[in-house]
Design a protein around this motif. Structure first.
Motif, PDB file in Angstrom:
ATOM      1  N   CYS A 162       0.828  -1.205   0.000  1.00 35.36           N
ATOM      2  CA  CYS A 162       0.000   0.000   0.000  1.00 35.36           C
ATOM      3  C   CYS A 162       0.863   1.256   0.000  1.00 35.36           C
ATOM      4  O   CYS A 162       0.568   2.223  -0.714  1.00 35.36           O
ATOM      5  N   ALA A 163       1.936   1.245   0.768  1.00 40.68           N
ATOM      6  CA  ALA A 163       2.835   2.411   0.795  1.00 40.68           C
ATOM      7  C   ALA A 163       3.373   2.699  -0.602  1.00 40.68           C
ATOM      8  O   ALA A 163       3.420   3.859  -1.036  1.00 40.68           O
ATOM      9  N   SER A 164       3.762   1.654  -1.317  1.00 36.53           N
ATOM     10  CA  SER A 164       4.312   1.860  -2.662  1.00 36.53           C
ATOM     11  C   SER A 164       3.243   2.346  -3.628  1.00 36.53           C
ATOM     12  O   SER A 164       3.495   3.238  -4.444  1.00 36.53           O
ATOM     13  N   LYS A 165       2.048   1.792  -3.539  1.00 38.99           N
ATOM     14  CA  LYS A 165       1.005   2.137  -4.505  1.00 38.99           C
ATOM     15  C   LYS A 165       0.337   3.478  -4.185  1.00 38.99           C
ATOM     16  O   LYS A 165      -0.066   4.204  -5.099  1.00 38.99           O
ATOM     17  N   TYR A 166       0.184   3.812  -2.894  1.00 36.81           N
ATOM     18  CA  TYR A 166      -0.244   5.166  -2.532  1.00 36.81           C
ATOM     19  C   TYR A 166       0.794   6.173  -3.026  1.00 36.81           C
ATOM     20  O   TYR A 166       0.459   7.241  -3.548  1.00 36.81           O
ATOM     21  N   GLY A 167       2.071   5.828  -2.844  1.00 36.25           N
ATOM     22  CA  GLY A 167       3.152   6.722  -3.257  1.00 36.25           C
ATOM     23  C   GLY A 167       3.128   7.003  -4.747  1.00 36.25           C
ATOM     24  O   GLY A 167       3.411   8.128  -5.184  1.00 36.25           O
ATOM     25  N   ILE A 168       2.808   5.992  -5.537  1.00 34.28           N
ATOM     26  CA  ILE A 168       2.730   6.170  -6.988  1.00 34.28           C
ATOM     27  C   ILE A 168       1.681   7.210  -7.354  1.00 34.28           C
ATOM     28  O   ILE A 168       1.901   8.046  -8.237  1.00 34.28           O
ATOM     29  N   ILE A 169       0.552   7.173  -6.681  1.00 31.93           N
ATOM     30  CA  ILE A 169      -0.510   8.139  -6.985  1.00 31.93           C
ATOM     31  C   ILE A 169      -0.070   9.558  -6.630  1.00 31.93           C
ATOM     32  O   ILE A 169      -0.224  10.494  -7.422  1.00 31.93           O
ATOM     33  N   GLY A 170       0.510   9.731  -5.454  1.00 39.85           N
ATOM     34  CA  GLY A 170       0.970  11.068  -5.064  1.00 39.85           C
ATOM     35  C   GLY A 170       2.059  11.584  -5.982  1.00 39.85           C
ATOM     36  O   GLY A 170       2.042  12.753  -6.401  1.00 39.85           O
ATOM     37  N   PHE A 171       3.008  10.721  -6.303  1.00 39.87           N
ATOM     38  CA  PHE A 171       4.089  11.101  -7.207  1.00 39.87           C
ATOM     39  C   PHE A 171       3.535  11.472  -8.576  1.00 39.87           C
ATOM     40  O   PHE A 171       3.894  12.507  -9.154  1.00 39.87           O
ATOM     41  N   SER A 172       2.652  10.649  -9.110  1.00 46.20           N
ATOM     42  CA  SER A 172       2.134  10.848 -10.461  1.00 46.20           C
ATOM     43  C   SER A 172       1.301  12.121 -10.568  1.00 46.20           C
ATOM     44  O   SER A 172       1.396  12.856 -11.563  1.00 46.20           O
ATOM     45  N   LYS A 173       0.483  12.382  -9.578  1.00 40.30           N
ATOM     46  CA  LYS A 173      -0.316  13.604  -9.600  1.00 40.30           C
ATOM     47  C   LYS A 173       0.578  14.844  -9.535  1.00 40.30           C
ATOM     48  O   LYS A 173       0.297  15.867 -10.178  1.00 40.30           O
ATOM     49  N   SER A 174       1.662  14.772  -8.776  1.00 38.92           N
ATOM     50  CA  SER A 174       2.601  15.889  -8.712  1.00 38.92           C
ATOM     51  C   SER A 174       3.289  16.094 -10.056  1.00 38.92           C
ATOM     52  O   SER A 174       3.456  17.237 -10.515  1.00 38.92           O
ATOM     53  N   VAL A 175       3.691  15.004 -10.699  1.00 42.18           N
ATOM     54  CA  VAL A 175       4.317  15.107 -12.020  1.00 42.18           C
ATOM     55  C   VAL A 175       3.332  15.676 -13.035  1.00 42.18           C
ATOM     56  O   VAL A 175       3.708  16.472 -13.911  1.00 42.18           O
ATOM     57  N   LEU A 177       1.015  17.858 -12.498  1.00 46.77           N
ATOM     58  CA  LEU A 177       0.980  19.306 -12.298  1.00 46.77           C
ATOM     59  C   LEU A 177       2.236  19.964 -12.849  1.00 46.77           C
ATOM     60  O   LEU A 177       2.188  21.040 -13.452  1.00 46.77           O
ATOM     61  N   GLU A 178       3.359  19.318 -12.660  1.00 48.24           N
ATOM     62  CA  GLU A 178       4.647  19.880 -13.081  1.00 48.24           C
ATOM     63  C   GLU A 178       4.795  19.942 -14.599  1.00 48.24           C
ATOM     64  O   GLU A 178       5.316  20.913 -15.149  1.00 48.24           O
ATOM     65  N   LEU A 179       4.328  18.897 -15.278  1.00 50.58           N
ATOM     66  CA  LEU A 179       4.590  18.767 -16.710  1.00 50.58           C
ATOM     67  C   LEU A 179       3.418  19.165 -17.598  1.00 50.58           C
ATOM     68  O   LEU A 179       3.565  19.243 -18.819  1.00 50.58           O
ATOM     69  N   GLY A 180       2.264  19.419 -17.013  1.00 53.33           N
ATOM     70  CA  GLY A 180       1.089  19.730 -17.815  1.00 53.33           C
ATOM     71  C   GLY A 180       1.278  20.923 -18.728  1.00 53.33           C
ATOM     72  O   GLY A 180       0.844  20.919 -19.890  1.00 53.33           O
ATOM     73  N   SER A 181       1.972  21.957 -18.250  1.00 50.39           N
ATOM     74  CA  SER A 181       2.188  23.159 -19.067  1.00 50.39           C
ATOM     75  C   SER A 181       3.123  22.896 -20.242  1.00 50.39           C
ATOM     76  O   SER A 181       3.175  23.679 -21.191  1.00 50.39           O
ATOM     77  N   LYS A 182       3.853  21.775 -20.181  1.00 53.26           N
ATOM     78  CA  LYS A 182       4.744  21.389 -21.275  1.00 53.26           C
ATOM     79  C   LYS A 182       4.067  20.454 -22.276  1.00 53.26           C
ATOM     80  O   LYS A 182       4.695  19.969 -23.212  1.00 53.26           O
ATOM     81  N   GLY A 183       2.781  20.195 -22.040  1.00 54.23           N
ATOM     82  CA  GLY A 183       2.036  19.329 -22.942  1.00 54.23           C
ATOM     83  C   GLY A 183       2.261  17.855 -22.700  1.00 54.23           C
ATOM     84  O   GLY A 183       1.947  17.023 -23.559  1.00 54.23           O
ATOM     85  N   ILE A 184       2.798  17.512 -21.538  1.00 50.74           N
ATOM     86  CA  ILE A 184       3.028  16.105 -21.177  1.00 50.74           C
ATOM     87  C   ILE A 184       2.027  15.718 -20.095  1.00 50.74           C
ATOM     88  O   ILE A 184       1.990  16.329 -19.022  1.00 50.74           O
TER      89      ILE A 184
END
Length: 255
Positions: A162-175, A177-184
């Motif tokens: 669960c720690a790994s899979k919860y972490g994936i969601i938090g990491f992915s949502k942050s990415v 936000l970070e990359l959306g303005s670059k069209g990714i």
């Protein structure tokens, strides 16, 4: 003139492509014209996947690229991405699928080795590939990252998973936000009980599969191909306004 396939000339990375969901996604994308860079930790499994990928535009597999390594280790991931760019030119889409399924363990029984195995493969491996790929991805590219229903709700005996899979969601949502303005775009899939060789219920045998199926309103486990369909959708233009989304794929599981 023959119409081009939807992923013609697209360079797509798939980790964990030797079996299950990664394998099914590689096969499907190959039929849609993609050029694949597929990885797994087991060479025989990866070769089997490659043998089933038949790009319609080519009679042989020269356009595909394979590499065997552990995604939990940084340097092999960096080298892999550089090799992909050198051989294929860029990265259009990444499906981070490599992962280790859990063992039912009380927290007090968890060893450092077990923690490292799950966290390094499931979470650090996804990070390693993502970090290395970003500089080589143009606007219009996507990441599809594999979490789990256990990334959305806890499970007794599955603290590390669960720690790994919860972490994936938090990491992915942050990415996202970070990359959306670059069209990714970055999206996440959260599969439930899927009939793969490493699924805990499948490994345990028919009675365990029956118990798992009884928890799903559809009355059965999902197939890797059904998950692959969603992955392909999230890479496609049809999902162009989806970014940071978590897509549950569990057949109506009773959570």
């Amino acid at each position: 003139m023959t119409a081009s396939l939807p992923f013609t000339n697209k360079i797509i990375i798939i980790t964990g492509a030797g079996s299950g969901i990664g394998k099914a996604t590689a096969i499907k994308l190959s039929t849609l014209g993609a050029t694949l860079a597929i990885t797994d930790i087991t060479s025989s499994s990866l070769e089997k996947t490659l043998s089933l990928c038949t790009p319609p535009a080519f009679e042989k597999h020269e356009k595909h690229f394979t590499s065997v390594f552990d995604v939990g280790k940084t340097e092999p991931c960096n080298e892999f991405i550089l090799n992909v760019v050198e051989k294929l030119g860029r990265v259009d889409h990444v499906f981070n699928c490599a992962g280790v399924n859990p063992t039912d363990l009380a927290t007090a029984e968890i060893t450092d080795e077990y923690w490292d195995k799950l966290i390094n493969t499931n979470l650090k491996g996804l990070f390693n590939i993502t970090r290395a790929a970003i500089p080589h991805m143009p606007s219009g590219s996507t990441f599809v990252n594999t979490s789990s229903i256990k990334g959305l709700g806890p499970g007794s005996g599955f603290a590390v998973y669960c720690a790994s899979k919860y972490g994936i969601i938090g990491f992915s949502k942050s990415v996202a936000l970070e990359l959306g303005s670059k069209g990714i775009r970055t999206n996440i899939i959260a599969p439930g009980y899927i009939d793969t060789p490493t699924n805990a219920s499948v490994v345990a045998g028919p009675e365990s599969v029956a118990r798992a199926a009884a928890m799903v309103s559809s009355g059965r486990l999902g197939t890797p191909e059904e998950v692959a369909d969603v992955v392909v959708f999230l890479m496609s233009e049809e999902s162009r306004y989806m970014n940071g989304s978590v897509v549950e794929i569990h057949g109506g599981m009773k959570l």
